[in-house]
Design an enzyme around this catalytic site. Structure first.
Site, PDB file in Angstrom:
ATOM      1  N   TRP A  69       2.456  29.830  -1.925  1.00 13.80           N
ATOM      2  CA  TRP A  69       3.292  28.814  -1.806  1.00 13.80           C
ATOM      3  C   TRP A  69       4.417  29.195  -1.964  1.00 13.80           C
ATOM      4  O   TRP A  69       5.000  29.708  -2.472  1.00 13.80           O
ATOM      5  CB  TRP A  69       2.380  27.979  -3.370  1.00 13.80           C
ATOM      6  CG  TRP A  69       2.583  26.658  -2.767  1.00 13.80           C
ATOM      7  CD1 TRP A  69       2.540  25.513  -2.198  1.00 13.80           C
ATOM      8  CD2 TRP A  69       4.216  26.047  -3.831  1.00 13.80           C
ATOM      9  NE1 TRP A  69       3.175  24.278  -2.454  1.00 13.80           N
ATOM     10  CE2 TRP A  69       4.191  24.151  -3.071  1.00 13.80           C
ATOM     11  CE3 TRP A  69       5.666  26.219  -4.330  1.00 13.80           C
ATOM     12  CZ2 TRP A  69       4.665  23.183  -3.127  1.00 13.80           C
ATOM     13  CZ3 TRP A  69       6.148  24.820  -4.115  1.00 13.80           C
ATOM     14  CH2 TRP A  69       5.881  23.525  -4.260  1.00 13.80           C
ATOM     15  N   ASN A 110       4.078  35.859  -8.132  1.00  9.09           N
ATOM     16  CA  ASN A 110       3.830  34.945  -8.460  1.00  9.09           C
ATOM     17  C   ASN A 110       5.313  34.425  -8.925  1.00  9.09           C
ATOM     18  O   ASN A 110       5.950  35.636 -10.068  1.00  9.09           O
ATOM     19  CB  ASN A 110       3.140  34.150  -9.539  1.00  9.09           C
ATOM     20  CG  ASN A 110       1.874  33.978  -8.703  1.00  9.09           C
ATOM     21  OD1 ASN A 110       1.611  34.238  -7.620  1.00  9.09           O
ATOM     22  ND2 ASN A 110       0.643  33.959  -9.133  1.00  9.09           N
ATOM     23  N   HIS A 170      15.104  -7.855  -9.846  1.00  7.12           N
ATOM     24  CA  HIS A 170      16.534  -7.086 -10.451  1.00  7.12           C
ATOM     25  C   HIS A 170      16.168  -5.798  -9.163  1.00  7.12           C
ATOM     26  O   HIS A 170      16.992  -5.302  -8.843  1.00  7.12           O
ATOM     27  CB  HIS A 170      16.461  -6.388 -10.690  1.00  7.12           C
ATOM     28  CG  HIS A 170      16.385  -7.131 -12.717  1.00  7.12           C
ATOM     29  ND1 HIS A 170      17.966  -7.755 -12.684  1.00  7.12           N
ATOM     30  CD2 HIS A 170      15.966  -7.767 -13.912  1.00  7.12           C
ATOM     31  CE1 HIS A 170      18.218  -8.522 -14.098  1.00  7.12           C
ATOM     32  NE2 HIS A 170      16.672  -7.887 -14.734  1.00  7.12           N
TER      33      HIS A 170
END
Length: 609
Positions: free
Chosen positions: A75, A101, A504
């Site tokens: 990744w 990793n 709000h």
């Protein structure tokens, strides 16, 4: 975050590596690769994209001979997803191949140091620095090269290494990123998660920080950072490999949603005995609880949403100040802690980088720490003063479901345990609370049995551009998790707001046809929620209401669709209200054709900051 597998044994390595990587796909990745010693050297094959691309190149691994290898699903952190940036990374001379990793924080400094000495780099990754360092320090002893390299690198790492000069060994070392060693008969493994090796062995050893493993076909040796031999006690994985398979469900996520009742039973039942909460192994005494000035609940993502619910439960039951913190921000706001502080750390994996850093900061300041994790022997479990396991079993889908439910159950148990020890509740109220807690598994089962209502509603709104979740008190805490689940897997933009904040600002986002999901289970705030629902209805919103059966008739007057969940104590209501909304996220994502178990850009366990 990513997946590591290593193998040495009698079988051809490449098919074993690909099988293990397939079991780690749930962790999230954008490329994959393997390195195998073939007899003439280390051969690396890797590619951008899904593992199926790599499998096609290798014809399921048959095209790559050799019985020693390492594999990885990456990744991207340093360098865009590409074939070159994929792991394994190889040293300039081709001597070392490395899978990694974590993040090497000083990689640029090390890279420049090596480049000045003539080392040529091929990728943009921080991992290549490790491979190059190993070759730079190598003088015939791989272990010594590893020792020197880990002394230089800063950051987190789990490393698998093979060397062309040591064709009968696989090396592994870790710091702040999980790595296990699987022990087999005539074969041994490394992996970032036990699921990768479970079809081969149930006997594992977990590496602790800066421990080194040397794997050979017939055995494994372990060393500390100074290369002193150490003994490791193997553990047996009790859950069955079927727990990490789909068992007839289309997706792991759906399977895990429907596993929640049984997971809750396993988490709750053993811890309530003779009308009292019994937390074996927890050493918090009444005197220590009485001496607490503040409790911090620290976590990330879904676990942080558990903390949001826990704040209401703890303050209601204990009348003790509670702070809920996002772990990635906790250290950097300079929190004030001392020996009178209790820091509850929540992490499914027990390896979450930011949460681990928060734990260490708490211990540095002298606070007492209590961890809630799922993985036995994980770093957070080992380093906390006390640990409670959720016993949820493996959770494969990236989007957490049963981890959330079981973590909620554990925080209820802790809150009731502390209230019990302090005698903060009348005996009858404590008894009623424990009875309500024990009823949660059956109530969850009942709730999930009505999935068709949610499935139909999802079919009407899966193409929504924006969806808003509103609630008050614990319903707002539940809405945070419901919104996260939807955006994680369906890619629909969603937000959660406390209903009182609509006027709000957020109400400006409501227009004709906007879907609003209103969680209305909190009885004492029900009338106020009705007012908020009228506000969004007046501006054209379509409203799905989540409530309990006794409030359904009143809710039906203001909403377009209702889903009823079983009633329970106020602070336990999120355990019920989240269930239909997990299903809503699942069905919406499925109808959009999303990759439900492996949503884009996400990883299961975030082991980098």
């Amino acid at each position: 975050m990513c997946g590591i597998v290593g193998y040495i044994g009698e079988e051809q390595a490449a098919p074993v590596l690909l099988e293990g990587l397939k079991r780690l796909e749930y962790r999230g990745y954008d490329s994959a690769g393997v390195a195998v010693y073939t007899g003439s050297g280390v051969q690396v094959v890797k590619s951008k994209g899904r593992l199926s691309v790599l499998e096609g190149i290798l014809h399921e691994g048959e095209d790559l001979p050799g019985r020693v290898g390492i594999g990885h699903t990456r990744w991207a952190t340093h360098g865009a997803p590409s074939d070159v940036n994929s792991h394994p990374q190889v040293s300039d001379g081709g001597l070392f191949a490395v899978v990694h990793n974590g993040i090497i924080e000083n990689y640029l400094e090390l890279k420049n140091h090596l480049k000045r000495r003539g080392v040529a780099f091929a990728s943009d990754t921080d991992t290549e620095v490790v491979a190059q360092l190993l070759e730079y320090y190598y003088q015939g002893d791989v272990l010594d090269a590893i020792r020197q390299a880990i002394q230089r690198v800063e950051g987190s790492y789990a490393l698998g290494v093979i060397c062309a000069h040591c064709p009968e060994k696989v090396f592994a070392v870790r710091k702040d990123s999980p790595l296990i060693v699987g022990l087999g008969q005539g074969e041994n493994f490394i992996a970032s998660d036990v699921t990768a090796v479970l079809s081969h062995t149930r006997t594992i050893c977990r590496l602790n920080d800066q421990e080194i493993a040397v794997l050979e076909q017939d055995g494994v040796r372990f060393y500390d950072r100074d290369l002193e031999p150490i003994e490791k006690t193997p553990e047996q994985v009790e859950w069955d490999v079927a727990a990490a398979e789909k068992s007839g469900y289309e997706h792991f996520m759906l399977k895990e949603i429907f596993e929640q009742p049984e997971a809750l039973r396993k988490t709750i039942s053993p811890r309530i005995r003779d009308g009292r909460v019994s937390l074996d192994g927890i050493s918090l005494t009444r005197e220590q609880i009485e001496g607490l000035s503040r409790v911090y609940i620290v976590a990330c993502g879904t676990s942080y949403h558990v903390g949001a619910v826990a704040k209401y439960a703890f303050e209601k039951l204990l009348r003790l100040p509670i702070e809920t913190d996002v772990a990635s921000e906790f250290r950097y706001r300079d929190p004030v802690m001392d020996e009178r502080s209790l820091v509850i750390i929540i992490s499914q994996s027990g390896e979450t980088a930011d949460t681990l850093a928060a734990l260490r900061e708490a211990k540095r300041q002298g606070a007492r720490t209590l961890a809630i994790v799922n993985v036995v022997g994980s770093t957070i479990a080992n380093e906390a003063d006390d640990v409670l396991y959720t016993w949820a079993g493996p959770e494969i889908a990236v989007a957490s479901t049963k981890a959330y439910s079981t973590q909620l159950a554990v925080v209820y148990l802790i809150a009731l345990y502390m209230a019990q020890e302090l005698e903060a509740l009348p005996p009858q109220e404590l008894k009623a609370s424990l009875k309500a807690l024990e009823a949660l598994p059956d109530q969850a089962e009942q709730c999930l049995s009505h999935k068709e209502t949610i499935q139909y509603f999802a079919s009407q709104y899966f193409n929504a551009k924006d969806i808003y979740f509103i609630g008050r008190n614990v319903d707002y805490a539940a809405s945070l998790e419901a919104s996260l689940k939807l955006k994680e897997i369906s890619y629909i933009h969603s937000e959660a707001y406390t209903a009182g904040e609509l006027k709000h600002g957020p109400i400006s986002l409501i227009e004709e046809g906007t879907l609003v999901v209103a969680i209305c289970t909190c009885r004492r705030l029900f009338d106020k929620m009705m007012s908020n629902i009228r506000e969004v209805k007046a501006r054209g919103a379509v409203v799905l209401g989540i409530t309990t059966e006794d409030l359904r008739e009143r809710l039906a007057q203001e909403t377009d669709c209702q889903f009823c969940v079983p009633a329970t104590l106020d602070f336990m209501l999120p355990s019920m209200s989240i269930l239909p909304l997990q299903l809503f996220a699942y069905y919406a994502a499925g109808m959009k054709g999303c990759d439900i178990d492996k949503p884009r850009n996400l990883a299961k366990s975030v082991t980098v900051e």
